[in-house]
Motif scaffolding. Structure first.
Motif, PDB file in Angstrom:
ATOM      1  N   LYS A 197      73.926 -91.248  96.332  1.00 23.34           N
ATOM      2  CA  LYS A 197      74.631 -90.045  96.770  1.00 23.34           C
ATOM      3  C   LYS A 197      73.612 -88.996  97.193  1.00 23.34           C
ATOM      4  O   LYS A 197      72.513 -88.917  96.650  1.00 23.34           O
ATOM      5  CB  LYS A 197      75.511 -89.501  95.641  1.00 23.34           C
ATOM      6  CG  LYS A 197      76.626 -90.449  95.230  1.00 23.34           C
ATOM      7  CD  LYS A 197      77.473 -89.866  94.112  1.00 23.34           C
ATOM      8  CE  LYS A 197      78.596 -90.822  93.715  1.00 23.34           C
ATOM      9  NZ  LYS A 197      79.435 -90.254  92.618  1.00 23.34           N
ATOM     10  N   VAL A 198      74.012 -88.199  98.156  1.00 25.89           N
ATOM     11  CA  VAL A 198      73.168 -87.123  98.649  1.00 25.89           C
ATOM     12  C   VAL A 198      73.800 -85.794  98.243  1.00 25.89           C
ATOM     13  O   VAL A 198      74.988 -85.561  98.512  1.00 25.89           O
ATOM     14  CB  VAL A 198      73.013 -87.186 100.180  1.00 25.89           C
ATOM     15  CG1 VAL A 198      72.171 -86.006 100.674  1.00 25.89           C
ATOM     16  CG2 VAL A 198      72.379 -88.497 100.593  1.00 25.89           C
ATOM     17  N   ILE A 257      73.054 -89.018 107.928  1.00 28.80           N
ATOM     18  CA  ILE A 257      71.896 -88.716 107.089  1.00 28.80           C
ATOM     19  C   ILE A 257      70.640 -89.184 107.810  1.00 28.80           C
ATOM     20  O   ILE A 257      70.497 -90.376 108.122  1.00 28.80           O
ATOM     21  CB  ILE A 257      72.003 -89.398 105.709  1.00 28.80           C
ATOM     22  CG1 ILE A 257      73.217 -88.850 104.943  1.00 28.80           C
ATOM     23  CG2 ILE A 257      70.756 -89.178 104.883  1.00 28.80           C
ATOM     24  CD1 ILE A 257      74.439 -89.692 105.070  1.00 28.80           C
ATOM     25  N   MET A 258      69.755 -88.258 108.066  1.00 31.31           N
ATOM     26  CA  MET A 258      68.495 -88.572 108.737  1.00 31.31           C
ATOM     27  C   MET A 258      67.350 -88.478 107.733  1.00 31.31           C
ATOM     28  O   MET A 258      67.282 -87.518 106.957  1.00 31.31           O
ATOM     29  CB  MET A 258      68.275 -87.617 109.912  1.00 31.31           C
ATOM     30  CG  MET A 258      69.312 -87.811 111.023  1.00 31.31           C
ATOM     31  SD  MET A 258      69.368 -86.418 112.170  1.00 31.31           S
ATOM     32  CE  MET A 258      70.134 -85.170 111.133  1.00 31.31           C
ATOM     33  N   VAL A 259      66.498 -89.484 107.751  1.00 29.51           N
ATOM     34  CA  VAL A 259      65.414 -89.584 106.766  1.00 29.51           C
ATOM     35  C   VAL A 259      64.076 -89.422 107.485  1.00 29.51           C
ATOM     36  O   VAL A 259      63.532 -90.400 108.016  1.00 29.51           O
ATOM     37  CB  VAL A 259      65.465 -90.931 106.025  1.00 29.51           C
ATOM     38  CG1 VAL A 259      64.506 -90.938 104.848  1.00 29.51           C
ATOM     39  CG2 VAL A 259      66.882 -91.248 105.558  1.00 29.51           C
ATOM     40  N   ASN A 308      65.557 -88.930  94.904  1.00 27.56           N
ATOM     41  CA  ASN A 308      65.013 -87.580  95.108  1.00 27.56           C
ATOM     42  C   ASN A 308      64.297 -87.428  96.440  1.00 27.56           C
ATOM     43  O   ASN A 308      63.511 -86.489  96.614  1.00 27.56           O
ATOM     44  CB  ASN A 308      64.067 -87.175  93.958  1.00 27.56           C
ATOM     45  CG  ASN A 308      64.789 -87.014  92.639  1.00 27.56           C
ATOM     46  OD1 ASN A 308      65.981 -86.712  92.611  1.00 27.56           O
ATOM     47  ND2 ASN A 308      64.092 -87.233  91.533  1.00 27.56           N
ATOM     48  N   LEU A 309      64.569 -88.328  97.371  1.00 24.37           N
ATOM     49  CA  LEU A 309      63.976 -88.215  98.699  1.00 24.37           C
ATOM     50  C   LEU A 309      64.682 -87.111  99.481  1.00 24.37           C
ATOM     51  O   LEU A 309      65.911 -87.004  99.460  1.00 24.37           O
ATOM     52  CB  LEU A 309      64.110 -89.554  99.432  1.00 24.37           C
ATOM     53  CG  LEU A 309      63.523 -89.608 100.846  1.00 24.37           C
ATOM     54  CD1 LEU A 309      61.997 -89.458 100.776  1.00 24.37           C
ATOM     55  CD2 LEU A 309      63.899 -90.924 101.528  1.00 24.37           C
ATOM     56  N   ARG A 310      63.938 -86.295 100.199  1.00 24.57           N
ATOM     57  CA  ARG A 310      64.500 -85.211 101.002  1.00 24.57           C
ATOM     58  C   ARG A 310      65.031 -85.785 102.307  1.00 24.57           C
ATOM     59  O   ARG A 310      64.326 -86.516 103.012  1.00 24.57           O
ATOM     60  CB  ARG A 310      63.447 -84.141 101.280  1.00 24.57           C
ATOM     61  CG  ARG A 310      63.992 -82.927 102.032  1.00 24.57           C
ATOM     62  CD  ARG A 310      62.860 -81.991 102.398  1.00 24.57           C
ATOM     63  NE  ARG A 310      63.368 -80.845 103.103  1.00 24.57           N
ATOM     64  CZ  ARG A 310      63.726 -79.702 102.533  1.00 24.57           C
ATOM     65  NH1 ARG A 310      63.592 -79.569 101.226  1.00 24.57           N
ATOM     66  NH2 ARG A 310      64.188 -78.687 103.238  1.00 24.57           N
ATOM     67  N   VAL A 311      66.263 -85.433 102.640  1.00 27.57           N
ATOM     68  CA  VAL A 311      66.897 -85.910 103.870  1.00 27.57           C
ATOM     69  C   VAL A 311      67.592 -84.731 104.557  1.00 27.57           C
ATOM     70  O   VAL A 311      67.826 -83.681 103.953  1.00 27.57           O
ATOM     71  CB  VAL A 311      67.920 -87.032 103.583  1.00 27.57           C
ATOM     72  CG1 VAL A 311      67.242 -88.247 102.988  1.00 27.57           C
ATOM     73  CG2 VAL A 311      69.031 -86.537 102.671  1.00 27.57           C
ATOM     74  N   ASP A 312      67.930 -84.943 105.827  1.00 24.39           N
ATOM     75  CA  ASP A 312      68.706 -83.968 106.592  1.00 24.39           C
ATOM     76  C   ASP A 312      70.094 -84.530 106.817  1.00 24.39           C
ATOM     77  O   ASP A 312      70.257 -85.730 107.107  1.00 24.39           O
ATOM     78  CB  ASP A 312      68.031 -83.675 107.938  1.00 24.39           C
ATOM     79  CG  ASP A 312      66.656 -83.044 107.754  1.00 24.39           C
ATOM     80  OD1 ASP A 312      66.506 -82.264 106.802  1.00 24.39           O
ATOM     81  OD2 ASP A 312      65.749 -83.344 108.564  1.00 24.39           O
TER      82      ASP A 312
END
Length: 278
Positions: free
Chosen positions: A175-176, A196-198, A251-255
């Motif tokens: 989940k984001v 969701i862009m990584v 905990n990866l940052r995504v847009d």
């Protein structure tokens, strides 16, 4: 099980209780089944043998009594024959009692006592197992260990409250957590699609769906580290769920870009009525 407290003494108690259960179970089975036919036959044979011996000693005593009257033997020899007969009769009585007991089988009281003893040791085993289980820490979910706070041999202090041992997460359903500026929350709905862009994975793009929208605004905790960013903006927390099986580092940052028009509106139902004019 993800961790285990020092519990050698508890394991020893469980092993001891299990041994007591095994012994009590064997005794209960013997009592319930009663003596075997071979045991009854052996007891009967023993009784008959002692009966024959007693008869023989009785015959010998009668002979010595006759000889003693004629003065052919001493009084001591006569007393010895009497003692031998008395001892033989006692052995015969004991053999007969043993034969009668085996022939009748186990008494109801013996079975009840054996069952009570068995239930008692089973309860003690259950108690010992429960104490051991409290020393074994198990995860409530299936997942992977994200972080380990303690290692084997370290002390665990719980006086000030619960202590964390490790962090576990179910990474099969990611989940984001999205924070939407309070000026952009209009039109948000459960079920809307999101992209969701990584950036960390060379711009990899994934799809997701809004599954939860917080009922209240909160303080902003995620920042873009831009000079023009407003840090005191209030935000609405939204959960976007990724499809099952998608693997990303936790905990990866995504847009995230949300498609506000992606929720299909239900078709309007029109009901026509016929009016009869008079």
């Amino acid at each position: 099980m993800v961790a285990e407290l020092a519990n050698d003494d508890l394991k020893a108690l469980v092993a001891q209780a299990q041994s007591s259960v095994d012994v009590a179970a064997a005794r209960l089975a013997l009592v319930e089944k009663g003596p075997r036919p071979q045991e009854v036959a052996r007891a009967q044979a023993q009784f008959k043998e002692e009966q024959s011996n007693a008869n023989l000693f009785e015959v010998q005593l009668r002979r010595r009594e006759v000889l003693a009257q004629k003065g052919a033997i001493s009084q001591e020899q006569l007393d010895e024959a009497r003692r031998s007969l008395a001892a033989s009769q006692q052995r015969m009585a004991a053999a007969q009692q043993q034969f009668d007991i085996l022939k009748q089988g186990s008494r109801r009281e013996e079975i009840v006592e054996a069952k009570a003893s068995y239930n008692l040791v089973v309860d003690k085993l259950t108690e010992a197992q429960a104490s051991l289980a409290k020393s074994q820490i198990k995860s409530t979910i299936d997942g992977v260990v994200l972080r380990q706070y303690l290692h084997p041999g370290e002390a665990l202090a719980t006086q000030t409250g619960p202590a964390a041992i490790m962090q576990i997460a179910d990474t099969s359903h990611l989940k984001v957590r999205v924070q939407i500026d309070e000026n952009d929350i209009s039109g948000l709905k459960i079920g809307q699609k999101a992209k969701i862009m990584v950036p960390a994975l060379r711009g990899k793009t994934l799809g997701g769906t809004i599954t939860s929208i917080s009922p209240r605004l909160g303080a902003k905790t995620v920042t873009a580290n831009a000079a023009t960013e407003k840090r005191d903006t209030r935000v609405l927390k939204v959960i976007v769920t990724l499809p099952a099986g998608v693997q990303l580092p936790v905990n990866l940052r995504v847009d995230v870009v949300i498609d506000l028009d992606s929720v299909q509106q239900p078709a309007e139902l029109r009901v026509l009525t016929n009016k009869k004019h008079t």
